[in-house]
Design a protein around this motif. Structure first.
Motif, PDB file in Angstrom:
ATOM      1  N   HIS A  67       0.861  -1.183   0.000  1.00 41.31           N
ATOM      2  CA  HIS A  67       0.000   0.000   0.000  1.00 41.31           C
ATOM      3  C   HIS A  67       0.900   1.237   0.000  1.00 41.31           C
ATOM      4  O   HIS A  67       1.582   1.508   0.978  1.00 41.31           O
ATOM      5  CB  HIS A  67      -0.920   0.013   1.223  1.00 41.31           C
ATOM      6  CG  HIS A  67      -1.704   1.286   1.368  1.00 41.31           C
ATOM      7  ND1 HIS A  67      -2.689   1.653   0.480  1.00 41.31           N
ATOM      8  CD2 HIS A  67      -1.632   2.294   2.286  1.00 41.31           C
ATOM      9  CE1 HIS A  67      -3.201   2.817   0.846  1.00 41.31           C
ATOM     10  NE2 HIS A  67      -2.563   3.234   1.938  1.00 41.31           N
ATOM     11  N   GLU A  69       3.780   1.766  -1.762  1.00 39.94           N
ATOM     12  CA  GLU A  69       5.114   1.214  -1.516  1.00 39.94           C
ATOM     13  C   GLU A  69       6.072   1.507  -2.668  1.00 39.94           C
ATOM     14  O   GLU A  69       6.930   0.688  -2.993  1.00 39.94           O
ATOM     15  CB  GLU A  69       5.017  -0.299  -1.309  1.00 39.94           C
ATOM     16  CG  GLU A  69       4.146  -0.737  -0.151  1.00 39.94           C
ATOM     17  CD  GLU A  69       4.797  -0.500   1.205  1.00 39.94           C
ATOM     18  OE1 GLU A  69       5.851   0.168   1.254  1.00 39.94           O
ATOM     19  OE2 GLU A  69       4.270  -0.988   2.210  1.00 39.94           O
ATOM     20  N   SER A  99      -3.294   1.759  -3.638  1.00 39.67           N
ATOM     21  CA  SER A  99      -2.161   2.689  -3.611  1.00 39.67           C
ATOM     22  C   SER A  99      -2.465   3.928  -4.431  1.00 39.67           C
ATOM     23  O   SER A  99      -3.074   3.849  -5.508  1.00 39.67           O
ATOM     24  CB  SER A  99      -0.896   2.010  -4.156  1.00 39.67           C
ATOM     25  OG  SER A  99      -0.497   0.953  -3.315  1.00 39.67           O
ATOM     26  N   LYS A 130      -4.499  -4.776   5.528  1.00 35.26           N
ATOM     27  CA  LYS A 130      -3.760  -5.886   4.943  1.00 35.26           C
ATOM     28  C   LYS A 130      -4.584  -7.163   4.892  1.00 35.26           C
ATOM     29  O   LYS A 130      -4.598  -7.867   3.870  1.00 35.26           O
ATOM     30  CB  LYS A 130      -2.470  -6.116   5.744  1.00 35.26           C
ATOM     31  CG  LYS A 130      -1.609  -7.259   5.263  1.00 35.26           C
ATOM     32  CD  LYS A 130      -0.361  -7.384   6.115  1.00 35.26           C
ATOM     33  CE  LYS A 130       0.472  -8.594   5.733  1.00 35.26           C
ATOM     34  NZ  LYS A 130       1.679  -8.726   6.587  1.00 35.26           N
ATOM     35  N   ASP A 150       5.816  -8.534   3.393  1.00 34.58           N
ATOM     36  CA  ASP A 150       5.539  -7.106   3.274  1.00 34.58           C
ATOM     37  C   ASP A 150       6.458  -6.538   2.201  1.00 34.58           C
ATOM     38  O   ASP A 150       7.520  -7.107   1.899  1.00 34.58           O
ATOM     39  CB  ASP A 150       5.769  -6.394   4.604  1.00 34.58           C
ATOM     40  CG  ASP A 150       4.641  -6.664   5.590  1.00 34.58           C
ATOM     41  OD1 ASP A 150       3.570  -7.115   5.155  1.00 34.58           O
ATOM     42  OD2 ASP A 150       4.836  -6.428   6.798  1.00 34.58           O
ATOM     43  N   GLN A 279       3.636   2.012  15.416  1.00 34.10           N
ATOM     44  CA  GLN A 279       3.732   0.573  15.170  1.00 34.10           C
ATOM     45  C   GLN A 279       3.353  -0.221  16.417  1.00 34.10           C
ATOM     46  O   GLN A 279       2.593  -1.198  16.344  1.00 34.10           O
ATOM     47  CB  GLN A 279       5.163   0.225  14.741  1.00 34.10           C
ATOM     48  CG  GLN A 279       5.366  -1.220  14.347  1.00 34.10           C
ATOM     49  CD  GLN A 279       6.817  -1.514  14.012  1.00 34.10           C
ATOM     50  OE1 GLN A 279       7.701  -1.429  14.854  1.00 34.10           O
ATOM     51  NE2 GLN A 279       7.072  -1.858  12.746  1.00 34.10           N
ATOM     52  N   ARG A 282      -0.402  -0.171  16.979  1.00 29.57           N
ATOM     53  CA  ARG A 282      -1.124  -1.093  16.096  1.00 29.57           C
ATOM     54  C   ARG A 282      -0.967  -2.533  16.574  1.00 29.57           C
ATOM     55  O   ARG A 282      -1.937  -3.297  16.625  1.00 29.57           O
ATOM     56  CB  ARG A 282      -0.618  -0.952  14.659  1.00 29.57           C
ATOM     57  CG  ARG A 282      -1.426  -1.776  13.655  1.00 29.57           C
ATOM     58  CD  ARG A 282      -0.877  -1.651  12.245  1.00 29.57           C
ATOM     59  NE  ARG A 282       0.317  -2.431  12.051  1.00 29.57           N
ATOM     60  CZ  ARG A 282       1.489  -1.950  11.648  1.00 29.57           C
ATOM     61  NH1 ARG A 282       1.622  -0.661  11.415  1.00 29.57           N
ATOM     62  NH2 ARG A 282       2.541  -2.733  11.487  1.00 29.57           N
ATOM     63  N   TRP A 418      -6.003   1.175  10.367  1.00 29.69           N
ATOM     64  CA  TRP A 418      -4.697   0.596  10.073  1.00 29.69           C
ATOM     65  C   TRP A 418      -3.699   1.718   9.812  1.00 29.69           C
ATOM     66  O   TRP A 418      -3.914   2.565   8.955  1.00 29.69           O
ATOM     67  CB  TRP A 418      -4.791  -0.319   8.844  1.00 29.69           C
ATOM     68  CG  TRP A 418      -3.468  -0.848   8.398  1.00 29.69           C
ATOM     69  CD1 TRP A 418      -2.588  -0.249   7.540  1.00 29.69           C
ATOM     70  CD2 TRP A 418      -2.840  -2.063   8.800  1.00 29.69           C
ATOM     71  NE1 TRP A 418      -1.466  -1.017   7.376  1.00 29.69           N
ATOM     72  CE2 TRP A 418      -1.585  -2.133   8.139  1.00 29.69           C
ATOM     73  CE3 TRP A 418      -3.213  -3.101   9.657  1.00 29.69           C
ATOM     74  CZ2 TRP A 418      -0.720  -3.207   8.310  1.00 29.69           C
ATOM     75  CZ3 TRP A 418      -2.348  -4.165   9.818  1.00 29.69           C
ATOM     76  CH2 TRP A 418      -1.128  -4.212   9.146  1.00 29.69           C
ATOM     77  N   ASP A 419      -2.587   1.732  10.560  1.00 29.52           N
ATOM     78  CA  ASP A 419      -1.523   2.714  10.356  1.00 29.52           C
ATOM     79  C   ASP A 419      -0.350   2.032   9.660  1.00 29.52           C
ATOM     80  O   ASP A 419       0.266   1.118  10.209  1.00 29.52           O
ATOM     81  CB  ASP A 419      -1.043   3.303  11.690  1.00 29.52           C
ATOM     82  CG  ASP A 419      -2.039   4.297  12.259  1.00 29.52           C
ATOM     83  OD1 ASP A 419      -2.528   5.122  11.475  1.00 29.52           O
ATOM     84  OD2 ASP A 419      -2.319   4.240  13.469  1.00 29.52           O
ATOM     85  N   LYS A 420      -0.064   2.482   8.459  1.00 27.19           N
ATOM     86  CA  LYS A 420       1.034   1.917   7.689  1.00 27.19           C
ATOM     87  C   LYS A 420       2.371   2.411   8.233  1.00 27.19           C
ATOM     88  O   LYS A 420       2.544   3.590   8.549  1.00 27.19           O
ATOM     89  CB  LYS A 420       0.895   2.315   6.219  1.00 27.19           C
ATOM     90  CG  LYS A 420       2.018   1.841   5.319  1.00 27.19           C
ATOM     91  CD  LYS A 420       1.797   2.344   3.901  1.00 27.19           C
ATOM     92  CE  LYS A 420       2.966   1.968   3.012  1.00 27.19           C
ATOM     93  NZ  LYS A 420       4.224   2.603   3.432  1.00 27.19           N
ATOM     94  N   THR A 421       3.342   1.511   8.336  1.00 27.95           N
ATOM     95  CA  THR A 421       4.682   1.876   8.790  1.00 27.95           C
ATOM     96  C   THR A 421       5.436   2.579   7.668  1.00 27.95           C
ATOM     97  O   THR A 421       5.463   2.111   6.524  1.00 27.95           O
ATOM     98  CB  THR A 421       5.466   0.624   9.233  1.00 27.95           C
ATOM     99  OG1 THR A 421       4.726  -0.030  10.275  1.00 27.95           O
ATOM    100  CG2 THR A 421       6.831   1.021   9.760  1.00 27.95           C
ATOM    101  N   ARG A 422       6.058   3.681   7.984  1.00 29.98           N
ATOM    102  CA  ARG A 422       6.782   4.487   6.982  1.00 29.98           C
ATOM    103  C   ARG A 422       7.996   3.720   6.452  1.00 29.98           C
ATOM    104  O   ARG A 422       8.645   2.977   7.188  1.00 29.98           O
ATOM    105  CB  ARG A 422       7.242   5.797   7.628  1.00 29.98           C
ATOM    106  CG  ARG A 422       8.012   6.686   6.676  1.00 29.98           C
ATOM    107  CD  ARG A 422       8.523   7.931   7.396  1.00 29.98           C
ATOM    108  NE  ARG A 422       9.458   8.681   6.560  1.00 29.98           N
ATOM    109  CZ  ARG A 422      10.140   9.719   6.968  1.00 29.98           C
ATOM    110  NH1 ARG A 422      10.013  10.163   8.200  1.00 29.98           N
ATOM    111  NH2 ARG A 422      10.967  10.330   6.148  1.00 29.98           N
TER     112      ARG A 422
END
Length: 425
Positions: A67, A69, A99, A130, A150, A279, A282, A418-422
């Motif tokens: 997402h 990426e 995305s 996810k 991932d 992170q 979550r 959902w929090d996406k990791t940078r």
């Protein structure tokens, strides 16, 4: 006056019992950490599928959860295209979940460059997250096995065979490899997270494998048997930690999860504290969802022995220890300074404060020290005392996440986001 004094004594007794219960629980977790460490240092090690290299390999779909990426997806695809797995039995499926950057363009460029090797799944609508994306993608595959990465992960050439080999055992439902940070030299935080990962995988996961307890499918660098996945209801898209949820659904249905310590894959870890905090938030909420759903079932199931059940419940409850430890510290301090307490009683509670802090905190640090020794990179041990600060950040963050989860997510029926990791590459 007598009534007030009696009420104060009852309160002190109640707080004393609460503190002793917390101390006892922390000692249980500490004993578990020490047992795992001693097993890794001196016990028999189980690597039952390590030597399988030539076989009639099953059909395999490798899913890359993606997402936004664009910074990392090309590296993951390039590594998988070099994988030592029969090309006619391997499908590489980037799962591009809504995305809005160049992720789709990059994936489609690879499809053109390597015709027949990549079958992308572009998802432009549907429930975010996810697990929801994997659920939709799984409906389109025909393979026997799924391996999930991932998008920031860089799998080595031989990793796919190592993750698939345990599935020749018909009782195996999932496999898990070891996650190793590749950006550990960036700053102090990445070095501390490298130590944490080493303790968690090199010691904790492998010891649970050795002792026939509960190895955990980790959501990435892991494989799932499609038949097992379908038998337990597929991916659940209403959870944040789809990996923990799946681990326990498979376990309660008598499918084995196998941990492969020598099957290493390389990831990016957070390089800034705000990203790390999100992170942890979550992970905490997702893990506690699994605790609420599966904790009682795990404790009362009849198909697993007592040690498996204890380890399974302890693993589910690990994130609840942070607020309990904070409460324990506050209770010990309050009781220590409570007026009218005998000197002996005050000394006992001060000892309780020190002992469960030592047993609880430093038992996990003992795991890290053992992992550094087993990895053969002993210079890293000089950073071990600094992990205490990371521990404090985790305690506060986990406690905050639990309060938020109870006060807002459950009471107000708020949908968990959902929090996406940078990414940094």
């Amino acid at each position: 006056m007598v009534t007030v004094q009696a009420g104060r004594q009852r309160l002190v007794i109640a707080l004393t019992v609460a503190l002793l219960l917390i101390v006892g629980l922390v000692i249980v977790y500490a004993t578990r950490h020490y047992l795992f460490t001693l097993n890794r240092l001196f016990g028999k090690q189980r690597h039952p599928y390590l030597d399988i290299d030539i076989a009639d390999w099953p059909t395999l779909t490798v899913m890359i959860a993606a997402h936004n990426e664009e910074a990392v997806i090309a590296g993951s695809l390039a590594c998988l295209l070099r994988a030592d797995y029969p090309a006619d039995r391997l499908t590489i499926m980037p799962v591009n979940d809504r995305s809005s950057d160049r992720t789709r363009e990059i994936i489609d460029d690879f499809v053109v460059q390597y015709p027949g090797r990549i079958s992308p799944f572009h998802r432009s609508a549907g429930k975010p997250g996810k697990a929801a994306a994997l659920k939709d993608a799984t409906e389109r595959i025909a393979s026997n096995i799924i391996v999930v990465f991932d998008a920031d992960y860089l799998p080595p050439v031989g990793l796919l065979k190592q993750l698939v080999a345990p599935f020749f055992d018909p009782e195996v439902g999932a496999t898990m490899g070891r996650v190793v940070p590749m950006n550990l030299g960036t700053n102090l935080l990445t070095r501390l997270l490298d130590l944490e990962r080493s303790g968690g995988y090199q010691v904790d996961q492998q010891a649970r494998m050795n002792l026939n307890l509960v190895p955990q499918y980790g959501g990435t660098v892991g494989g799932v048997r499609v038949r097992a996945l379908k038998s337990v209801g597929g991916w659940h898209d209403d959870v944040l930690a789809e990996d923990t949820d799946l681990t326990y659904r498979l376990l309660l249905s008598n499918w084995k999860t196998i941990y492969q310590n020598w099957s290493e894959c390389y990831e990016e870890v957070p390089e800034t504290w705000p990203v790390r905090v999100r992170q942890i938030m979550r992970w905490t909420k997702g893990h506690n969802q699994a605790l609420y759903r599966h904790g009682w079932k795990m404790a009362t199931c009849r198909d697993h022995n007592l040690l498996e059940k204890i380890d399974g419940v302890a693993l589910l409850g690990i994130y609840m220890m942070a607020p309990l430890m904070l409460c324990g510290w506050l209770l010990a301090i309050a009781l220590f300074y409570a007026s009218g307490m005998p000197l002996l009683g005050a000394a006992i509670f001060l000892f309780a404060l020190m002992s469960y802090g030592t047993l609880g905190n430093f038992a996990a640090f003992f795991e890290i020290a053992a992992a550094v020794y087993l990895d053969g990179s002993r210079e890293r041990i000089r950073l071990l005392p600094l992990n205490y600060f990371g521990f404090l950040v985790s305690v506060v963050t986990v406690s905050r996440a639990i309060v938020s989860q109870i006060a807002f997510d459950f009471v107000l029926r708020r949908q968990i986001r959902w929090d996406k990791t940078r990414r940094y590459r």
